[in-house]
Write an enzyme that holds these catalytic residues in place. Structure first.
Site, short mmCIF file in Angstrom:
data_model
loop_
_atom_site.label_atom_id
_atom_site.label_comp_id
_atom_site.label_asym_id
_atom_site.label_seq_id
_atom_site.Cartn_x
_atom_site.Cartn_y
_atom_site.Cartn_z
N ASP A 173 0.90 -1.15 -0.04
CA ASP A 173 0.00 0.10 0.02
C ASP A 173 0.79 1.33 0.02
OD1 ASP A 173 -2.60 1.10 0.33
OD2 ASP A 173 -1.77 1.92 2.22
N GLU B 257 14.92 -15.75 -0.36
CA GLU B 257 15.30 -16.45 0.46
C GLU B 257 14.08 -17.73 0.51
OE1 GLU B 257 16.09 -15.14 4.26
OE2 GLU B 257 17.31 -13.61 3.76
#
Length: 560
Positions: free
Chosen positions: A226, A275
């Site tokens: 956002d 990751e």
């Protein structure tokens, strides 16, 4: 919260196809769920996570790839959940963390991915840091995690600078200190209940990296960020000077929006995301002056996608559309990112109503317009959008052809901008009215206890039940379009279209064996029949190798 049986998982082969598809996000169709207006499982009039979970098979059958959930975090709901009090908790109105876990697991079993909203520009004024900053008074180290400043004027009675809130009025609020005296001011680019974080403070970055890992460990497939163009403010918080009331989408780079410093944050975040297995993604809500600046957010080591608000704001006009399409593809190609296409969301008037009105009224409209014209154009615009290379976003209910509810009584409105008297028009409630699932019932199948915003009479005839299996219905058009898109190799991913010659007011382009023609005019046009008709948003006729394409209609052909 009441418990209901889990949705039946999709066949194993279907799940494997989705989970093993590399770069899935490059041509994904992502469906936005506004949780409070999607489905209510416990009859309190407010949608919830369990309601979403029970409707996941509908979304699978619609043919979307992923579901983006607007905020469901713990919040006082001053701005419909975009004022977050705890980023690691579910607000009781929506359920619990166990409900979130069940939703994620069921979605994955159905071959759907889950993207959650992240709100890093500001917190709620009930966030622990902010409450303690107020309680501890001037000099509190916690005030450094926000933008607290002394006021101007003889007694500090004026705001620190001339910035305005997007919701209208000053972007600063003066606090009352613990001793009862008027004190410092704090910055809030949105509602006063949404103080902006100071992203120069290392604790803010540490906190959000932890929040990312929390939800990634829960199994979410990505984040919609956002106000991704916010967060970093120009050094010294300089005055803006004379300017019109601020809008999210403007023509200038502001000292509080689209600052270059945001990109260092996203490079850190991308390393965390990478990751994790499963091709998790970031999607930026970045309201930038140009699509070229939007491209900065999706460089290879930053975010994966950014909403194309320039496209959303384009009129139903062939020349304008072609210009935005070309600029978008040209801007995204050098950074290797997919274009995105979107027509509606929870902040703008639904496109079935925007297109029902004359051009030039903006993206927040309080006029119903010509409903039949708006729906015809909306259907055509959808097929055009889904034919373009890249990823597409669908806002809940647009597959039903829902119009905006433009006649909500003032006393039921809840958009905070409505009560500020300026800024955004304050009529976002019209696109947030709960969607209809059945022809009958207290809330047309939304739940057993009414709905938090009143639904209009006749909503049931637009419901999922009313349109399912109905030839020519908007819902069946979406289902067929998404099925064709998924099964047609020349649709979806890519970065270019081959424009074909066409009459004025008509767009025509080729992608391999696929051809799309969109007639944006008010008259029928004659076009070559480019092969076998795959789908059309309206009735077309073909004779002797020529096709008559009606006004405001899009057609898909294939030569295969």
């Amino acid at each position: 919260m009441s418990q209901q049986p889990s949705a039946a998982p999709a066949p194993t082969s279907a799940v494997a196809t989705v989970s093993q598809r590399r770069d899935w996000w490059r041509d994904a169709v992502i469906y936005q769920v506004y949780p409070r207006s999607f489905a209510d499982s416990n009859g309190d009039g407010m949608g919830d996570l369990e309601g979403v979970r029970t409707r996941l098979p509908y979304l699978r059958d619609l043919g979307v790839d992923a579901v983006w959930l607007s905020p469901f975090y713990a919040s006082p709901q001053a701005d419909a959940g975009y004022d977050v009090a705890d980023y690691r908790a579910v607000d009781p109105m929506f359920g619990t963390l166990l409900d979130a876990d069940a939703l994620i697991r069921d979605a994955h079993a159905l071959g759907l991915r889950i993207i959650v909203d992240l709100v890093p520009n500001h917190s709620s004024d009930q966030y622990d840091w902010f409450r303690r900053a107020l309680a501890e008074g001037p000099g509190s180290p916690l005030r450094e995690r926000y933008h607290f400043r002394p006021g101007k004027g003889k007694n500090g009675e004026l705001p620190p600078n001339d910035w305005e809130s997007i919701f209208g009025g000053p972007a600063w609020t003066r606090v009352t200190e613990p001793d009862g005296t008027p004190g410092e001011w704090y910055l809030h680019l949105f509602a006063p209940e949404q103080p902006d974080f100071n992203w120069e403070h290392p604790a803010v970055g540490d906190e959000f990296r932890s929040i990312l890992r929390f939800w990634l460990d829960m199994g979410v497939d990505g984040f919609r960020i956002d106000v991704a163009h916010g967060m970093v403010k120009a050094e010294g918080l300089p005055d803006l000077g004379s300017h019109e009331q601020l809008k999210l989408l403007g023509n200038d780079v502001m000292p509080f929006f689209d600052q270059d410093g945001v990109h260092a944050i996203y490079r850190q975040w991308r390393r965390i995301l990478d990751e994790y297995s499963g091709e998790r993604i970031f999607v930026a809500e970045a309201w930038t002056p140009t699509v070229e600046r939007t491209a900065h957010y999706v460089r290879p080591d930053e975010l994966h996608q950014a909403f194309n608000f320039q496209y959303l704001g384009t009129h139903w006009d062939a020349e304008e559309l072609r210009t935005v399409i070309d600029r978008t593809l040209d801007a995204m190609r050098p950074v290797g990112a997919p274009a995105t296409w979107v027509l509606s969301n929870h902040d703008v008037t639904r496109h079935a109503t925007r297109f029902a009105n004359p051009a030039g009224l903006g993206t927040q409209i309080r006029l119903a317009g010509d409903r039949e014209l708006g729906l015809r154009r909306a259907r055509a615009a959808t097929l055009l959008m889904l034919a373009l290379p890249g990823s597409a976003y669908v806002y809940q209910g647009e597959e039903l052809g829902l119009p905006d509810v433009v006649d909500l009584p003032d006393e039921v409105r809840q958009d905070p901008a409505y009560f500020r008297g300026a800024g955004q028009d304050g009529f976002r409630d019209g696109c947030r009215v709960p969607i209809p699932w059945t022809r009958e019932g207290s809330s047309y199948g939304f739940g057993d206890g009414g709905s938090w915003l009143p639904q209009p009479a006749g909503w049931g005839e637009l419901s999922v039940e009313a349109q399912t299996g109905e030839p020519g219905s908007t819902l069946e058009l979406y289902r067929e379009a998404l099925a064709v898109r998924r099964s047609t190799a020349d649709l979806g991913a890519g970065d270019a279209v081959e424009w074909l010659r066409a009459p004025e007011g008509v767009l025509a382009f080729r992608r391999g064996d696929f051809v799309c023609v969109a007639n944006t005019t008010g008259e029928s046009v004659a076009m070559p029949a480019y092969g076998r008709v795959l789908l059309a948003s309206g009735e077309i006729t073909e004779t002797a190798g020529e096709a008559k394409v009606p006004a405001d209609t899009t057609v898909w052909w294939t030569r295969a």
